[in-house]
Design an enzyme around this catalytic site. Structure first.
Site, PDB file in Angstrom:
ATOM      1  N   SER A 269       3.208   4.282  -1.810  1.00  0.00           N
ATOM      2  CA  SER A 269       2.508   4.006  -0.546  1.00  0.00           C
ATOM      3  C   SER A 269       1.593   5.185  -0.260  1.00  0.00           C
ATOM      4  CB  SER A 269       3.555   3.771   0.556  1.00  0.00           C
ATOM      5  OG  SER A 269       2.921   3.479   1.790  1.00  0.00           O
TER       6      SER A 269
ATOM      7  N   HIS B 207       1.279  -0.175  -1.453  1.00  0.00           N
ATOM      8  CA  HIS B 207       0.935  -0.714  -0.137  1.00  0.00           C
ATOM      9  C   HIS B 207      -0.586  -0.712   0.019  1.00  0.00           C
ATOM     10  CE1 HIS B 207       5.082   0.333   1.826  1.00  0.00           C
ATOM     11  NE2 HIS B 207       5.152  -0.596   0.877  1.00  0.00           N
TER      12      HIS B 207
ATOM     13  N   ASP C   5      10.493   1.309   2.073  1.00  0.00           N
ATOM     14  CA  ASP C   5      10.304   0.183   1.159  1.00  0.00           C
ATOM     15  C   ASP C   5      10.747   0.584  -0.246  1.00  0.00           C
ATOM     16  OD1 ASP C   5       9.611  -2.270   0.171  1.00  0.00           O
ATOM     17  OD2 ASP C   5       7.447  -1.966   0.282  1.00  0.00           O
TER      18      ASP C   5
END
Length: 209
Positions: free
Chosen positions: A21, A48, A139
């Site tokens: 991310s 992401h 995540d």
């Protein structure tokens, strides 16, 4: 018949799911720089991404490896020595060596890394590798549980080397991480795994003859 044989020859020895991310681009660049191009593995990057913009990630990362770097498409077959990227606006799963995309509701919280890791665990079991790189939030943390349950390998980026250490620290806190390494060392570990796997295959073939 020949086509089926060709596809069999392109099957990866294992599939490596890479979740990243914020700050992940730098980590991915380092990883690919030190990663051999002939490991026999396939690499699937779940980054992401903003749903509002076309991603240039495949073009950017393609400068750091001679392996093909492809933005995934629905039904795309996974081949060894190839890097696949999650496209914006989609979640992705893997099943029977194929990538499957599903558009998600942008109004809701989305965990694309968890979604991919869960499918990776189911499809590849002990031939699944999950790597958690720089990022905020958690995540990937739930997804690695299922990979661990099926004897897959879990690697987290060393928090001190991550631009944003939330995701690696969250993964490490589960106790499931087998290795905690800088991105360049993760790449070298992939090379070692590949060498060991090929050596075991040769020994197995020799034993059969």
């Amino acid at each position: 018949m020949a086509n089926r044989q060709s596809m069999q020859n392109q099957k990866p020895g294992c599939v490596v799911g890479i979740g990243s991310s914020a700050g992940g681009l730098e980590a991915l660049q380092q990883f690919l720089t030190f990663l051999p191009t002939d490991t026999g593995m396939a690499f699937v990057i779940i980054q992401h991404l903003s749903p509002d913009h076309r991603s240039l990630l495949a073009d950017i990362l393609g400068k750091y490896t001679t392996m093909p770097v492809l933005e995934a498409k629905e039904g795309m077959h996974v081949r060894k020595n190839t890097v696949y990227m999650l496209p914006p606006k989609y979640n992705m799963e893997i099943e029977a060596d194929e990538l499957h995309l599903r558009e998600y509701n942008h109004q809701h919280i989305n965990h694309p890394i968890d979604i991919f890791f869960r499918s990776l665990a189911k499809a590849y079991e002990n031939r699944a590798v999950a790597i958690i790189l720089s990022g905020t939030g958690s995540d990937g943390t739930n997804g690695i549980r299922q990979i661990k349950e099926r004897n897959g390998l879990i690697i987290a980026q060393a928090p001190e080397s991550a631009k944003f250490d939330g995701m690696p620290r969250s993964a490490i806190a589960t106790g499931f991480a087998d290795l905690i390494l800088n991105p360049d060392s993760i790449a070298r570990e992939m090379a070692d795994i590949s060498r060991r796997s090929r050596s075991e295959e040769r020994l197995s073939r020799n034993a059969e003859t």
